[in-house]
Motif scaffolding. Sequence first.
Motif, PDB file in Angstrom:
ATOM      1  N   TRP A   8       0.827  -1.193   0.000  1.00  0.00           N
ATOM      2  CA  TRP A   8       0.000   0.000   0.000  1.00  0.00           C
ATOM      3  C   TRP A   8       0.867   1.251   0.000  1.00  0.00           C
ATOM      4  N   ASN A  35     -13.846  13.061  -2.162  1.00  0.00           N
ATOM      5  CA  ASN A  35     -14.396  12.396  -3.349  1.00  0.00           C
ATOM      6  C   ASN A  35     -13.420  12.443  -4.519  1.00  0.00           C
ATOM      7  N   GLY A  38     -10.856   9.921  -3.833  1.00  0.00           N
ATOM      8  CA  GLY A  38     -11.444   8.596  -4.050  1.00  0.00           C
ATOM      9  C   GLY A  38     -11.432   8.203  -5.518  1.00  0.00           C
ATOM     10  N   ARG A  39     -11.681   9.153  -6.395  1.00  0.00           N
ATOM     11  CA  ARG A  39     -11.631   8.862  -7.844  1.00  0.00           C
ATOM     12  C   ARG A  39     -10.216   8.524  -8.302  1.00  0.00           C
ATOM     13  N   GLY A  41      -8.345   6.612  -6.534  1.00  0.00           N
ATOM     14  CA  GLY A  41      -8.056   5.319  -5.932  1.00  0.00           C
ATOM     15  C   GLY A  41      -7.757   5.347  -4.449  1.00  0.00           C
ATOM     16  N   TRP A  42      -7.791   6.530  -3.832  1.00  0.00           N
ATOM     17  CA  TRP A  42      -7.517   6.642  -2.398  1.00  0.00           C
ATOM     18  C   TRP A  42      -8.744   6.266  -1.601  1.00  0.00           C
ATOM     19  N   GLU A  43      -8.532   5.583  -0.475  1.00  0.00           N
ATOM     20  CA  GLU A  43      -9.595   5.173   0.426  1.00  0.00           C
ATOM     21  C   GLU A  43      -9.260   5.669   1.828  1.00  0.00           C
ATOM     22  N   ALA A  44     -10.224   6.344   2.470  1.00  0.00           N
ATOM     23  CA  ALA A  44     -10.011   6.828   3.830  1.00  0.00           C
ATOM     24  C   ALA A  44     -10.055   5.641   4.792  1.00  0.00           C
ATOM     25  N   VAL A  45      -9.043   5.540   5.646  1.00  0.00           N
ATOM     26  CA  VAL A  45      -8.988   4.433   6.602  1.00  0.00           C
ATOM     27  C   VAL A  45      -8.986   4.908   8.052  1.00  0.00           C
ATOM     28  N   LEU A  56      -5.294   8.117   4.301  1.00  0.00           N
ATOM     29  CA  LEU A  56      -5.806   7.409   3.130  1.00  0.00           C
ATOM     30  C   LEU A  56      -4.795   6.361   2.678  1.00  0.00           C
ATOM     31  N   LYS A  57      -5.292   5.341   1.978  1.00  0.00           N
ATOM     32  CA  LYS A  57      -4.390   4.342   1.406  1.00  0.00           C
ATOM     33  C   LYS A  57      -4.935   3.925   0.044  1.00  0.00           C
ATOM     34  N   ARG A  58      -4.026   3.390  -0.791  1.00  0.00           N
ATOM     35  CA  ARG A  58      -4.403   2.795  -2.064  1.00  0.00           C
ATOM     36  C   ARG A  58      -3.320   1.784  -2.423  1.00  0.00           C
TER      37      ARG A  58
END
Length: 73
Positions: A8, A35, A38-39, A41-45, A56-58
């Motif tokens: 990651w 948002n 997120g587009r 590819g990042w996701e809040a963790v 965030l991670k991707r």
Amino acid sequence: MVGAFMQWEYKLVALGFIVDATVPHQRKKHEQILNDLGREGWEAVAYAAQSDTVLLKRPAKHAADGKTIRQRR
């Protein structure tokens, strides 16, 4: 594949530094920032309310071909 694991990349985003708390519609601006990420590819963790910071991670990408580590297998 046995022993394979996901790699990651991580990013910290201090929303309070990007959008001042006095700005009208601050929450909406924060949502727009998240948002947009997120587009990409990042996701809040995780979220730290005291500092208004999001972790965030991707999936990590291989520099040579732009594919994620998992896609290369």
